[in-house]
Scaffold this motif. Structure first.
Motif, PDB file in Angstrom:
ATOM      1  N   PHE A 228      12.218 109.881 -10.575  1.00  0.00           N
ATOM      2  CA  PHE A 228      12.608 110.523 -11.939  1.00  0.00           C
ATOM      3  C   PHE A 228      12.898 109.714 -12.878  1.00  0.00           C
ATOM      4  CE2 PHE A 228      14.447 112.775  -7.421  1.00  0.00           C
ATOM      5  CZ  PHE A 228      14.540 114.025  -8.259  1.00  0.00           C
ATOM      6  N   SER A 229      11.555 109.087 -13.250  1.00  0.00           N
ATOM      7  CA  SER A 229      11.457 108.520 -14.203  1.00  0.00           C
ATOM      8  C   SER A 229      10.410 109.036 -14.921  1.00  0.00           C
ATOM      9  CB  SER A 229      10.984 106.814 -13.597  1.00  0.00           C
ATOM     10  OG  SER A 229      10.976 105.680 -14.258  1.00  0.00           O
ATOM     11  N   GLY A 230       9.788 108.266 -15.991  1.00  0.00           N
ATOM     12  CA  GLY A 230       8.744 108.913 -17.308  1.00  0.00           C
ATOM     13  C   GLY A 230       8.432 107.767 -18.099  1.00  0.00           C
ATOM     14  N   ALA A 231       7.986 107.179 -18.575  1.00  0.00           N
ATOM     15  CA  ALA A 231       7.586 106.330 -19.513  1.00  0.00           C
ATOM     16  C   ALA A 231       8.275 106.646 -20.978  1.00  0.00           C
ATOM     17  CB  ALA A 231       5.997 106.568 -20.201  1.00  0.00           C
ATOM     18  N   ASP A 232       8.912 108.372 -21.104  1.00  0.00           N
ATOM     19  CA  ASP A 232       9.209 108.684 -22.611  1.00  0.00           C
ATOM     20  C   ASP A 232      10.876 109.016 -22.220  1.00  0.00           C
ATOM     21  OD1 ASP A 232       7.077 108.896 -23.743  1.00  0.00           O
ATOM     22  OD2 ASP A 232       6.751 111.305 -23.627  1.00  0.00           O
ATOM     23  N   MET A 233      11.142 108.707 -21.075  1.00  0.00           N
ATOM     24  CA  MET A 233      12.829 108.983 -20.821  1.00  0.00           C
ATOM     25  C   MET A 233      13.131 107.711 -20.230  1.00  0.00           C
ATOM     26  SD  MET A 233      13.722 110.757 -17.013  1.00  0.00           S
ATOM     27  CE  MET A 233      15.700 110.526 -16.543  1.00  0.00           C
ATOM     28  N   LEU A 234      12.563 107.026 -19.550  1.00  0.00           N
ATOM     29  CA  LEU A 234      12.447 104.875 -19.616  1.00  0.00           C
ATOM     30  C   LEU A 234      13.156 104.128 -21.552  1.00  0.00           C
ATOM     31  CD1 LEU A 234      13.132 103.193 -18.211  1.00  0.00           C
ATOM     32  CD2 LEU A 234      11.448 102.080 -18.072  1.00  0.00           C
ATOM     33  N   THR A 235      12.343 104.456 -22.356  1.00  0.00           N
ATOM     34  CA  THR A 235      12.405 104.092 -24.037  1.00  0.00           C
ATOM     35  C   THR A 235      13.355 104.843 -24.060  1.00  0.00           C
ATOM     36  OG1 THR A 235      10.138 104.149 -23.850  1.00  0.00           O
ATOM     37  CG2 THR A 235      10.393 104.736 -25.960  1.00  0.00           C
ATOM     38  N   ALA A 236      13.418 105.981 -24.017  1.00  0.00           N
ATOM     39  CA  ALA A 236      15.404 106.908 -24.431  1.00  0.00           C
ATOM     40  C   ALA A 236      16.461 106.281 -24.025  1.00  0.00           C
ATOM     41  CB  ALA A 236      14.795 108.366 -24.206  1.00  0.00           C
ATOM     42  N   VAL A 237      16.347 106.245 -22.308  1.00  0.00           N
ATOM     43  CA  VAL A 237      17.432 105.503 -22.185  1.00  0.00           C
ATOM     44  C   VAL A 237      17.354 103.916 -22.295  1.00  0.00           C
ATOM     45  CG1 VAL A 237      18.467 105.276 -20.113  1.00  0.00           C
ATOM     46  CG2 VAL A 237      17.252 107.040 -20.244  1.00  0.00           C
ATOM     47  N   VAL A 238      16.744 103.214 -22.385  1.00  0.00           N
ATOM     48  CA  VAL A 238      16.640 102.399 -23.328  1.00  0.00           C
ATOM     49  C   VAL A 238      17.236 102.202 -25.115  1.00  0.00           C
ATOM     50  CG1 VAL A 238      15.458 100.036 -23.744  1.00  0.00           C
ATOM     51  CG2 VAL A 238      15.446 101.337 -21.412  1.00  0.00           C
ATOM     52  N   ASP A 239      16.455 102.810 -25.555  1.00  0.00           N
ATOM     53  CA  ASP A 239      16.979 103.187 -26.903  1.00  0.00           C
ATOM     54  C   ASP A 239      18.697 103.284 -26.862  1.00  0.00           C
ATOM     55  OD1 ASP A 239      14.730 102.086 -28.007  1.00  0.00           O
ATOM     56  OD2 ASP A 239      13.942 104.400 -27.681  1.00  0.00           O
ATOM     57  N   ALA A 240      19.509 104.528 -26.152  1.00  0.00           N
ATOM     58  CA  ALA A 240      20.411 104.718 -25.933  1.00  0.00           C
ATOM     59  C   ALA A 240      21.371 103.540 -25.780  1.00  0.00           C
ATOM     60  CB  ALA A 240      20.178 105.517 -24.819  1.00  0.00           C
ATOM     61  N   VAL A 241      21.398 102.572 -24.676  1.00  0.00           N
ATOM     62  CA  VAL A 241      21.490 101.321 -24.295  1.00  0.00           C
ATOM     63  C   VAL A 241      21.822 100.574 -25.196  1.00  0.00           C
ATOM     64  CG1 VAL A 241      21.861  99.595 -22.518  1.00  0.00           C
ATOM     65  CG2 VAL A 241      21.508 102.230 -21.616  1.00  0.00           C
ATOM     66  N   ALA A 242      20.837 100.414 -25.764  1.00  0.00           N
ATOM     67  CA  ALA A 242      20.251  99.407 -26.581  1.00  0.00           C
ATOM     68  C   ALA A 242      21.141  99.395 -28.283  1.00  0.00           C
ATOM     69  CB  ALA A 242      18.627  98.605 -26.799  1.00  0.00           C
ATOM     70  N   GLY A 243      21.649 100.415 -28.488  1.00  0.00           N
ATOM     71  CA  GLY A 243      22.229 100.802 -29.743  1.00  0.00           C
ATOM     72  C   GLY A 243      23.956 100.098 -29.719  1.00  0.00           C
ATOM     73  N   ALA A 244      24.210  99.360 -28.582  1.00  0.00           N
ATOM     74  CA  ALA A 244      25.233  98.776 -28.397  1.00  0.00           C
ATOM     75  C   ALA A 244      24.938  97.644 -27.952  1.00  0.00           C
ATOM     76  CB  ALA A 244      25.773  99.354 -27.003  1.00  0.00           C
ATOM     77  N   PRO A 245      25.997  96.549 -28.666  1.00  0.00           N
ATOM     78  CA  PRO A 245      25.980  95.185 -29.066  1.00  0.00           C
ATOM     79  C   PRO A 245      25.400  94.484 -27.306  1.00  0.00           C
ATOM     80  CG  PRO A 245      27.574  95.400 -29.171  1.00  0.00           C
ATOM     81  CD  PRO A 245      27.431  96.512 -29.048  1.00  0.00           C
ATOM     82  N   VAL A 246      24.605  95.028 -26.903  1.00  0.00           N
ATOM     83  CA  VAL A 246      24.283  94.260 -25.190  1.00  0.00           C
ATOM     84  C   VAL A 246      22.638  93.628 -24.692  1.00  0.00           C
ATOM     85  CG1 VAL A 246      25.852  95.202 -24.777  1.00  0.00           C
ATOM     86  CG2 VAL A 246      23.425  96.197 -24.529  1.00  0.00           C
ATOM     87  N   ASP A 247      22.557  92.846 -24.255  1.00  0.00           N
ATOM     88  CA  ASP A 247      20.961  92.736 -23.607  1.00  0.00           C
ATOM     89  C   ASP A 247      20.837  93.129 -22.541  1.00  0.00           C
ATOM     90  OD1 ASP A 247      21.029  90.486 -25.671  1.00  0.00           O
ATOM     91  OD2 ASP A 247      21.549  88.995 -24.264  1.00  0.00           O
ATOM     92  N   VAL A 248      19.431  94.204 -22.473  1.00  0.00           N
ATOM     93  CA  VAL A 248      19.337  95.385 -21.425  1.00  0.00           C
ATOM     94  C   VAL A 248      17.596  94.964 -21.197  1.00  0.00           C
ATOM     95  CG1 VAL A 248      17.871  97.157 -21.549  1.00  0.00           C
ATOM     96  CG2 VAL A 248      19.586  96.947 -23.233  1.00  0.00           C
ATOM     97  N   VAL A 249      17.919  94.897 -19.776  1.00  0.00           N
ATOM     98  CA  VAL A 249      16.215  94.500 -18.707  1.00  0.00           C
ATOM     99  C   VAL A 249      16.108  96.412 -18.352  1.00  0.00           C
ATOM    100  CG1 VAL A 249      15.366  93.304 -16.047  1.00  0.00           C
ATOM    101  CG2 VAL A 249      17.008  92.206 -18.101  1.00  0.00           C
TER     102      VAL A 249
END
Length: 383
Positions: A228-249
């Motif tokens: 259940f993955s895709g480039a657009d979906m992954l990018t959108a989820v990463v952007d949602a998480v990275a809006g917080a003051p966190v480092d994302v992998v």
């Protein structure tokens, strides 16, 4: 002894068998795996040296496509009966004969089959061998178990066989993650709890390490699994998480490979770093992680909670809703139903010590279970 393992040809079905396969080989047993030829690279790369691959059956796309053709349903939104036909009818029709022929040539002493693989039980029944089931995810809801059993009746009858229950269930799923509101099939056979082991590399290689952080920000792993993955979906989820003051992998997993469409290393809106990596075993990805954001795949959930790492889950299909409900019930994470809720959920979990305590409680339960080596000794009469 000669131990035949069987699995549906998907990473989330094969990789949970890896610790048992490795334990069997380490104890001097012979081990073979029946799964699709399309996973030959995965078997060679991700499983222990010495396991023999016995190719049989379709890859997931072929399996789902044929099931949708037979049922007339949407391939991405099958009904309970459609899922039953997928695993109970189509899988046996496309894999059973090749699997039986391979098993007869290999001559196993017992069969170990993951929960959704109906091929192993049929092989064990036909060859009159001991049968052991690996439950690597939430127990099957009763209606789904019944649908799979109904669909399997024809393939069994055409071979003059009658289905039977496994002798033992090797249960990787902690009781804390079972939602009592979801009716499940009764446990067939003796239940042996087994400690879930995160997937790791089967041979010595340099361990992947996340980039160092001098900011003291929390680190969040984003993984959407292998289906259940895709480039657009992954990018959108990463952007949602990275809006917080966190480092994302964020991991591309095995489905996306090195997809160029996914934004690479950058700075998130919250000021933290965003690092995108290809497939890395989950055991390495979890190093120094404070929170996991995912869709609710069983392997990711068990690996994270085994390290007492809480979760934010956005279920997308398969058994994700059942798994997510169990995580929420255990107080070990938060479940969201749309992308807009991901960012606030990340902030909530990072600030809530009660959720981290819930994750620790599940981790303690996982740690108490016997390991894969002990499970193999029990199955082979050495325990």
């Amino acid at each position: 002894m000669r131990i035949l393992f069987t699995a549906v040809a998907a990473h989330g079905h094969v990789l949970p068998l890896a610790p048992l396969i490795a334990a069997a080989l380490e104890q001097g047993h012979a081990a073979a795996l029946v799964t699709s030829a399309g996973l030959s690279d995965v078997v060679a790369r991700e499983l222990a040296d010495g396991v023999e691959h016995l190719p049989a059956g379709p890859m997931p796309v072929e399996l789902a496509t044929e099931a949708a053709r037979r049922s007339g349903e949407d391939i991405m939104a099958p009904s309970v009966d459609g899922i039953g036909e997928t695993f109970g009818g189509v899988l046996l029709d496309l894999a059973a004969d090749d699997a039986l022929a391979a098993a007869r040539r290999w001559s196993p002493d017992l069969v170990v089959s993951e929960l959704y693989c109906t091929v192993g039980p049929l092989v064990a029944t036909a060859l009159q061998l001991p049968l052991h089931e690996v439950r690597m995810t939430a127990p099957l809801p009763a209606p789904l178990a019944a649908a799979i059993a109904r669909a399997a009746e024809g393939p069994y009858a055409r071979r003059g066989l009658r289905p039977r229950d496994p002798d033992t269930v090797l249960d990787l799923w902690p009781v804390e993650l079972r939602d009592p509101a979801i009716a499940t099939r009764p446990d067939p056979g003796h239940v042996l709890p087994v400690r879930a082991t995160p997937h790791r590399r089967p041979r010595p290689e340099p361990r992947w390490s996340p980039p160092p952080s001098s900011s003291g920000r929390p680190r969040v792993l984003v993984t959407l699994g292998t289906i259940f993955s895709g480039a657009d979906m992954l990018t959108a989820v990463v952007d949602a998480v990275a809006g917080a003051p966190v480092d994302v992998v964020a991991t591309l997993g095995l489905a996306l490979g090195d997809a160029a469409a996914v934004d690479r290393d950058r700075t998130g809106a919250g000021g933290g770093t965003v690092t995108v990596v290809g497939f890395v075993p989950i055991d390495e990805l979890l190093d120094d992680v404070d929170l996991v954001v995912g869709v609710g795949g069983a392997g990711t959930v068990l690996a994270a909670l085994g390290r007492a790492i809480p979760l934010v889950l956005w279920p997308r299909g398969a058994d994700h809703p059942t798994i997510a409900a169990g995580v929420a019930m255990a107080g070990a994470g938060v479940v969201v139903d749309d992308l807009a809720a991901v960012g606030p959920a990340v902030a909530r979990v990072l600030d809530d010590p009660a959720i981290r305590a819930g994750a620790r409680s599940v981790a303690e339960s996982i740690a108490r279970a016997p390991g894969p080596a002990e499970a193999v000794r029990v199955l082979t009469g050495r325990g």
